[in-house]
Design a protein around this motif. Sequence first.
Motif, PDB file in Angstrom:
ATOM      1  N   ARG A  14       0.726  -1.243   0.046  1.00  0.00           N
ATOM      2  CA  ARG A  14      -0.015   0.063  -0.210  1.00  0.00           C
ATOM      3  C   ARG A  14       0.854   1.473  -0.022  1.00  0.00           C
ATOM      4  NH1 ARG A  14      -4.109  -1.515   5.040  1.00  0.00           N
ATOM      5  NH2 ARG A  14      -1.934  -1.873   5.843  1.00  0.00           N
ATOM      6  N   VAL A  15       2.063   1.220   0.590  1.00  0.00           N
ATOM      7  CA  VAL A  15       2.841   2.454   0.648  1.00  0.00           C
ATOM      8  C   VAL A  15       3.510   2.712  -0.634  1.00  0.00           C
ATOM      9  CG1 VAL A  15       4.985   3.434   1.996  1.00  0.00           C
ATOM     10  CG2 VAL A  15       3.064   2.045   3.371  1.00  0.00           C
ATOM     11  N   LEU A  16       3.994   1.367  -1.365  1.00  0.00           N
ATOM     12  CA  LEU A  16       4.612   1.566  -2.592  1.00  0.00           C
ATOM     13  C   LEU A  16       3.271   2.346  -3.535  1.00  0.00           C
ATOM     14  CD1 LEU A  16       6.547  -1.702  -3.230  1.00  0.00           C
ATOM     15  CD2 LEU A  16       7.447   0.356  -2.181  1.00  0.00           C
ATOM     16  N   TRP A  17       2.386   1.755  -3.443  1.00  0.00           N
ATOM     17  CA  TRP A  17       1.357   2.175  -4.257  1.00  0.00           C
ATOM     18  C   TRP A  17       0.680   3.695  -3.984  1.00  0.00           C
ATOM     19  CZ3 TRP A  17      -4.606   0.891  -3.395  1.00  0.00           C
ATOM     20  CH2 TRP A  17      -5.327   1.349  -4.442  1.00  0.00           C
ATOM     21  N   LEU A  18       0.784   4.276  -2.878  1.00  0.00           N
ATOM     22  CA  LEU A  18       0.495   5.568  -2.314  1.00  0.00           C
ATOM     23  C   LEU A  18       1.645   6.507  -3.167  1.00  0.00           C
ATOM     24  CD1 LEU A  18      -0.686   8.184  -0.793  1.00  0.00           C
ATOM     25  CD2 LEU A  18       0.746   7.334   1.260  1.00  0.00           C
ATOM     26  N   LEU A  19       2.915   5.931  -2.774  1.00  0.00           N
ATOM     27  CA  LEU A  19       4.172   6.752  -3.563  1.00  0.00           C
ATOM     28  C   LEU A  19       4.012   6.847  -4.979  1.00  0.00           C
ATOM     29  CD1 LEU A  19       6.695   5.186  -0.996  1.00  0.00           C
ATOM     30  CD2 LEU A  19       6.340   7.779  -1.379  1.00  0.00           C
ATOM     31  N   GLU A  20       3.492   5.953  -5.769  1.00  0.00           N
ATOM     32  CA  GLU A  20       3.266   5.949  -7.153  1.00  0.00           C
ATOM     33  C   GLU A  20       2.094   7.000  -7.372  1.00  0.00           C
ATOM     34  OE1 GLU A  20       4.951   4.832  -9.708  1.00  0.00           O
ATOM     35  OE2 GLU A  20       6.233   3.684  -8.621  1.00  0.00           O
ATOM     36  N   GLU A  21       0.892   6.845  -6.475  1.00  0.00           N
ATOM     37  CA  GLU A  21      -0.102   7.651  -6.954  1.00  0.00           C
ATOM     38  C   GLU A  21       0.353   9.190  -6.793  1.00  0.00           C
ATOM     39  OE1 GLU A  21      -3.230   7.299  -7.847  1.00  0.00           O
ATOM     40  OE2 GLU A  21      -3.630   5.138  -7.626  1.00  0.00           O
ATOM     41  N   LEU A  22       1.395   9.451  -5.715  1.00  0.00           N
ATOM     42  CA  LEU A  22       1.766  10.962  -5.358  1.00  0.00           C
ATOM     43  C   LEU A  22       3.022  11.099  -6.431  1.00  0.00           C
ATOM     44  CD1 LEU A  22       1.449  11.120  -1.606  1.00  0.00           C
ATOM     45  CD2 LEU A  22       0.041  12.307  -3.126  1.00  0.00           C
ATOM     46  N   GLU A  23       3.510  10.173  -7.299  1.00  0.00           N
ATOM     47  CA  GLU A  23       4.581  10.356  -8.049  1.00  0.00           C
ATOM     48  C   GLU A  23       5.790  11.004  -7.403  1.00  0.00           C
ATOM     49  OE1 GLU A  23       2.085  12.547 -11.045  1.00  0.00           O
ATOM     50  OE2 GLU A  23       2.445  10.923 -12.354  1.00  0.00           O
ATOM     51  N   LEU A  24       6.079  10.219  -6.312  1.00  0.00           N
ATOM     52  CA  LEU A  24       7.299  10.907  -5.243  1.00  0.00           C
ATOM     53  C   LEU A  24       8.261  10.013  -5.776  1.00  0.00           C
ATOM     54  CD1 LEU A  24       5.292  11.461  -2.166  1.00  0.00           C
ATOM     55  CD2 LEU A  24       6.244  12.961  -3.558  1.00  0.00           C
ATOM     56  N   ASN A  25       9.598  10.411  -5.633  1.00  0.00           N
ATOM     57  CA  ASN A  25      10.926   9.702  -5.551  1.00  0.00           C
ATOM     58  C   ASN A  25      11.197   8.622  -4.345  1.00  0.00           C
ATOM     59  OD1 ASN A  25      11.613  10.171  -8.224  1.00  0.00           O
ATOM     60  ND2 ASN A  25      12.731  12.222  -7.497  1.00  0.00           N
ATOM     61  N   TYR A  26      11.316   7.466  -4.518  1.00  0.00           N
ATOM     62  CA  TYR A  26      11.646   6.695  -3.139  1.00  0.00           C
ATOM     63  C   TYR A  26      12.448   5.570  -3.561  1.00  0.00           C
ATOM     64  CZ  TYR A  26       8.116   3.641  -5.345  1.00  0.00           C
ATOM     65  OH  TYR A  26       7.236   2.899  -6.053  1.00  0.00           O
ATOM     66  N   GLU A  27      12.991   4.751  -2.851  1.00  0.00           N
ATOM     67  CA  GLU A  27      13.770   3.346  -3.047  1.00  0.00           C
ATOM     68  C   GLU A  27      13.175   2.448  -2.386  1.00  0.00           C
ATOM     69  OE1 GLU A  27      17.758   4.043  -1.645  1.00  0.00           O
ATOM     70  OE2 GLU A  27      18.324   5.484  -3.066  1.00  0.00           O
ATOM     71  N   ILE A  28      13.352   1.581  -2.835  1.00  0.00           N
ATOM     72  CA  ILE A  28      12.816   0.089  -2.074  1.00  0.00           C
ATOM     73  C   ILE A  28      13.858  -0.905  -1.534  1.00  0.00           C
ATOM     74  CG2 ILE A  28      11.432  -2.196  -2.245  1.00  0.00           C
ATOM     75  CD1 ILE A  28      10.002  -0.623  -4.840  1.00  0.00           C
ATOM     76  N   LYS A  29      13.699  -1.084  -0.428  1.00  0.00           N
ATOM     77  CA  LYS A  29      14.695  -2.307   0.269  1.00  0.00           C
ATOM     78  C   LYS A  29      13.821  -3.313   0.392  1.00  0.00           C
ATOM     79  CE  LYS A  29      18.568  -2.914   2.934  1.00  0.00           C
ATOM     80  NZ  LYS A  29      18.801  -3.219   4.404  1.00  0.00           N
TER      81      LYS A  29
END
Length: 210
Positions: A14-29
């Motif tokens: 859900r957090v990855l999906w939210l970040l995609e909806e907000l089009e933010l930069n992020y890294e995944i570990k």
Amino acid sequence: MIIVHHLNNSRSQRVLWLLEELELNYEIKHYERNPKTMLAPASLREVHPLGKSPVITDEALTLAESGAIIEYLVERYGKGRLAPTPGTTQWLRYKYWLHYAEGSAMPLLVMKLIFDNFGLGDSSAVSEFVAPQIKLHFDYIESELEKNTWFVGKEFTAADIQMSFPVEAVAAQVGLDASRPRLKDFLDRIHARPAYQRTLSRGGAYELLS
Ligand SMILES: N[C@@H](CCC(=O)N[C@@H](CS)C(=O)NCC(=O)O)C(=O)O
């Protein structure tokens, strides 16, 4: 930089999906569940003492609990997107669903999963308490989605992201029969969202376990 400590097939989707909806930069570990116990690896406890997913880090901040993470990301980076105006009735509904997902719906589904996995699926605890409670709650959720397009109202919000996990979980564990058209429709609509699709390609396959 926002880092999502992402356990496969888990609430961190859900957090990855939210970040995609907000089009933010992020890294995944990435962290992999133990295939037998389904528990997270011990390395996740180096990020947060409970070792549960999701956890995010954002510079000096470490934050766990999906609801708290969603509120933080929307308030800090949302620029008014995916949440109603604070103080409005819609905003209270938004808060309600954000809390309800993990506070009321998920404990019942976790109970069912545990009873089933420990061979107690036929016990009276399930037939007399857990199953009727799941029915009560998902009848209610179905009826709420009859009134509104999304959980809060006409607009898609981060509360839909938070509520997606109990809806996915009930579909996997109990199934969605003909009495659940709105829940099925909700899942179809979220799966079709471009940001949801991007989450799958970046985060990896997502399959909730029944
Ligand atoms: N209420 C917490 C629940 C966190 C939680 O239990 N996460 C599960 C994944 S869905 C987990 O980390 N399980 C692995 C483990 O307990 O080791 C939240 O919403 O963040």
